[in-house]
Enzyme design. Sequence first.
Site, PDB file in Angstrom:
ATOM      1  N   LYS A  34       7.812  25.779  87.229  1.00 12.62           N
ATOM      2  CA  LYS A  34       7.274  24.438  87.493  1.00 12.62           C
ATOM      3  C   LYS A  34       8.350  23.633  88.174  1.00 12.62           C
ATOM      4  CE  LYS A  34       3.536  21.965  86.538  1.00 12.62           C
ATOM      5  NZ  LYS A  34       2.160  22.450  86.417  1.00 12.62           N
ATOM      6  N   GLY A  71     -14.175  13.539  81.465  1.00  8.71           N
ATOM      7  CA  GLY A  71     -13.455  13.655  82.743  1.00  8.71           C
ATOM      8  C   GLY A  71     -14.324  14.390  83.749  1.00  8.71           C
ATOM      9  N   GLY A 131     -14.081  15.042  86.894  1.00  8.03           N
ATOM     10  CA  GLY A 131     -13.304  15.246  88.119  1.00  8.03           C
ATOM     11  C   GLY A 131     -13.447  16.678  88.611  1.00  8.03           C
ATOM     12  N   VAL A 165     -12.302  19.493  87.700  1.00  8.03           N
ATOM     13  CA  VAL A 165     -12.578  20.513  86.692  1.00  8.03           C
ATOM     14  C   VAL A 165     -13.911  20.250  85.996  1.00  8.03           C
ATOM     15  CG1 VAL A 165     -11.767  21.475  84.498  1.00  8.03           C
ATOM     16  CG2 VAL A 165     -10.131  21.031  86.328  1.00  8.03           C
ATOM     17  N   GLY A 166     -14.059  19.029  85.478  1.00  2.00           N
ATOM     18  CA  GLY A 166     -15.212  18.715  84.637  1.00  2.00           C
ATOM     19  C   GLY A 166     -16.553  18.816  85.350  1.00  2.00           C
TER      20      GLY A 166
HETATM   21  P1  NAD Z   1      -9.195  14.927  88.504  1.00  2.00           P
HETATM   22  O1  NAD Z   1      -8.234  13.839  88.776  1.00  2.00           O
HETATM   23  O2  NAD Z   1      -9.985  15.516  89.606  1.00  2.00           O
HETATM   24  O3  NAD Z   1     -10.243  14.466  87.390  1.00  2.00           O
HETATM   25  C1  NAD Z   1      -9.862  13.815  86.210  1.00  2.00           C
HETATM   26  C2  NAD Z   1     -11.041  12.999  85.718  1.00  2.00           C
HETATM   27  O4  NAD Z   1     -10.719  12.491  84.431  1.00  2.00           O
HETATM   28  C3  NAD Z   1     -11.390  11.799  86.596  1.00  2.00           C
HETATM   29  O5  NAD Z   1     -12.794  11.740  86.728  1.00  2.00           O
HETATM   30  C4  NAD Z   1     -10.894  10.594  85.780  1.00  2.00           C
HETATM   31  O6  NAD Z   1     -11.669   9.434  85.994  1.00  2.00           O
HETATM   32  C5  NAD Z   1     -11.114  11.127  84.389  1.00  2.00           C
HETATM   33  N1  NAD Z   1     -10.355  10.428  83.356  1.00  2.00           N
HETATM   34  C6  NAD Z   1      -9.093   9.958  83.402  1.00  2.00           C
HETATM   35  N2  NAD Z   1      -8.799   9.354  82.223  1.00  2.00           N
HETATM   36  C7  NAD Z   1      -9.893   9.464  81.460  1.00  2.00           C
HETATM   37  C8  NAD Z   1     -10.230   9.029  80.172  1.00  2.00           C
HETATM   38  N3  NAD Z   1      -9.357   8.377  79.403  1.00  2.00           N
HETATM   39  N4  NAD Z   1     -11.480   9.304  79.685  1.00  2.00           N
HETATM   40  C9  NAD Z   1     -12.368   9.975  80.439  1.00  2.00           C
HETATM   41  N5  NAD Z   1     -12.107  10.407  81.672  1.00  2.00           N
HETATM   42  C10 NAD Z   1     -10.898  10.142  82.182  1.00  2.00           C
HETATM   43  O7  NAD Z   1      -8.312  16.049  87.746  1.00  2.00           O
HETATM   44  P2  NAD Z   1      -8.675  17.586  87.540  1.00  2.00           P
HETATM   45  O8  NAD Z   1      -8.072  18.405  88.629  1.00  2.00           O
HETATM   46  O9  NAD Z   1     -10.138  17.720  87.232  1.00  2.00           O
HETATM   47  O10 NAD Z   1      -7.831  17.918  86.227  1.00  2.00           O
HETATM   48  C11 NAD Z   1      -8.267  17.516  84.941  1.00  2.00           C
HETATM   49  C12 NAD Z   1      -7.384  18.180  83.887  1.00  2.00           C
HETATM   50  O11 NAD Z   1      -7.489  19.603  84.012  1.00  2.00           O
HETATM   51  C13 NAD Z   1      -5.897  17.884  83.989  1.00  2.00           C
HETATM   52  O12 NAD Z   1      -5.383  17.900  82.679  1.00  2.00           O
HETATM   53  C14 NAD Z   1      -5.339  19.061  84.752  1.00  2.00           C
HETATM   54  O13 NAD Z   1      -3.975  19.278  84.474  1.00  2.00           O
HETATM   55  C15 NAD Z   1      -6.183  20.173  84.178  1.00  2.00           C
HETATM   56  N6  NAD Z   1      -6.310  21.370  85.011  1.00  2.00           N
HETATM   57  C16 NAD Z   1      -6.767  21.296  86.296  1.00  2.00           C
HETATM   58  C17 NAD Z   1      -6.938  22.465  87.031  1.00  2.00           C
HETATM   59  C18 NAD Z   1      -7.528  22.434  88.424  1.00  2.00           C
HETATM   60  O14 NAD Z   1      -7.858  23.508  88.911  1.00  2.00           O
HETATM   61  N7  NAD Z   1      -7.699  21.286  89.055  1.00  2.00           N
HETATM   62  C19 NAD Z   1      -6.617  23.703  86.477  1.00  2.00           C
HETATM   63  C20 NAD Z   1      -6.143  23.755  85.155  1.00  2.00           C
HETATM   64  C21 NAD Z   1      -6.006  22.577  84.434  1.00  2.00           C
END
Ligand code: NAD
Length: 370
Positions: A77, A177, A179, A181-182
């Site tokens: 990292k 969330g 975003g 992932v979700g």
């Molecule tokens: P993203 O920024 O695309 O989405 C995050 C979402 O969470 C946004 O919709 C934001 O509004 C929401 N959010 C923030 N604070 C919040 C809260 N308090 N309550 C509810 N929703 C909230 O990020 P992402 O890429 O989807 O990543 C999300 C998580 O998954 C992170 O922890 C990241 O480290 C982890 N992750 C991501 C990947 C990937 O492929 N992108 C892979 C492994 C792990």
Amino acid sequence: MDNLFELADAYGPARIIHIHNPAADLRAIVVVDNVACGPAVGGIRMAPDVSVEECFRLARAMTFKNAAAGLPHGGGKSVIFGDPKIAADRKEQMIRAFADAIRDTLDYIPGPDMGTDELCMGWIKDEIGRAVGLPAAVGGIPLDEIGATGFGLAACVDVARKFVGLELKGARVAVQGFGAVGKHAARFLAEKGALLVAASDSAGTLADPGGLDVGELMAWKAQGRALRDFSRGQKLPADAIIDIACDVWIPAARPDVLRADNVGRLNTKLVVQGANIPCTPEAERTMHERGIVSVPDFIANAGGVICASIEYRGGTQRAAFDYIDERIRANTRLVLERSRKSGEVPRQAALALAGERLRAAMQTRRWRAA
Ligand code: NAD
């Protein structure tokens, strides 16, 4: 840090590199943790303030995630200190200077993380010829666009549900969330017949026990709008997502969202961890005691790094999906069977599994412990 080796244990870290280039306003840390499985893959986080210890913990998480996924990669990292929203030309200069500084650190392959994106990886590839999470124009597989991690989460749910006697058709899903992932986890689960009963973003929760339309919500979010402004459904505070009655609860936002003080509010059978470290150890123990099955992050959310690894080896999007499906299903089954047999929390079972694989890889190396 008085003792420079206080983070060292039997697995690593192999190297901690401090980088300073005043001309480019660059200060950075690289942690190459363990490379027994192959060159370390791990993201570059750009943030104003991250400690060496935090960088190490993130690198160690990658060591376990990559070993568990059976990838030919170790864990690493890096952190670039700075505001990720600085002017594009200054950011480019910093990222290129960072790339130049790791030119000879051949056992570290950088990828995107918070504050960096595929364009940054394109600059790094241009400088030194190696990076993952690249723009499609230079051979990348756009993992967030195709929903690689969400796809893996859906595969994980499909295996884990059998451990709580749940049918996917009609299963009620809540996603914290919405975003990268979700939203894709919700999409792939809806394709399998599950019902999205609630989703949240940082501004609030949108709920409908009768089911929300995932496609409509994705289109809404793509316009930059908040879920609470959607025309239908019940509008609740962001934190209310924890109380939603559902069968599957997916954290996909922030770390430490389930803790000793709020985990009792959960009303679900299954938690599949999309975010990194969304649950404290106390919360995981409480869920286990209450019979809620919780699949740990580094097993459930490995889809993104699997996709990056396939990209690095020149594979296709189809190959990435096949690998994600196979690995995440197999690992979910192994971890939950092991947890059921031993009575330990799933995270302990997952750590034991990853540790065994890592130690087996370490036995193939020249410098190995007896
Ligand atoms: P993203 O920024 O695309 O989405 C995050 C979402 O969470 C946004 O919709 C934001 O509004 C929401 N959010 C923030 N604070 C919040 C809260 N308090 N309550 C509810 N929703 C909230 O990020 P992402 O890429 O989807 O990543 C999300 C998580 O998954 C992170 O922890 C990241 O480290 C982890 N992750 C991501 C990947 C990937 O492929 N992108 C892979 C492994 C792990």
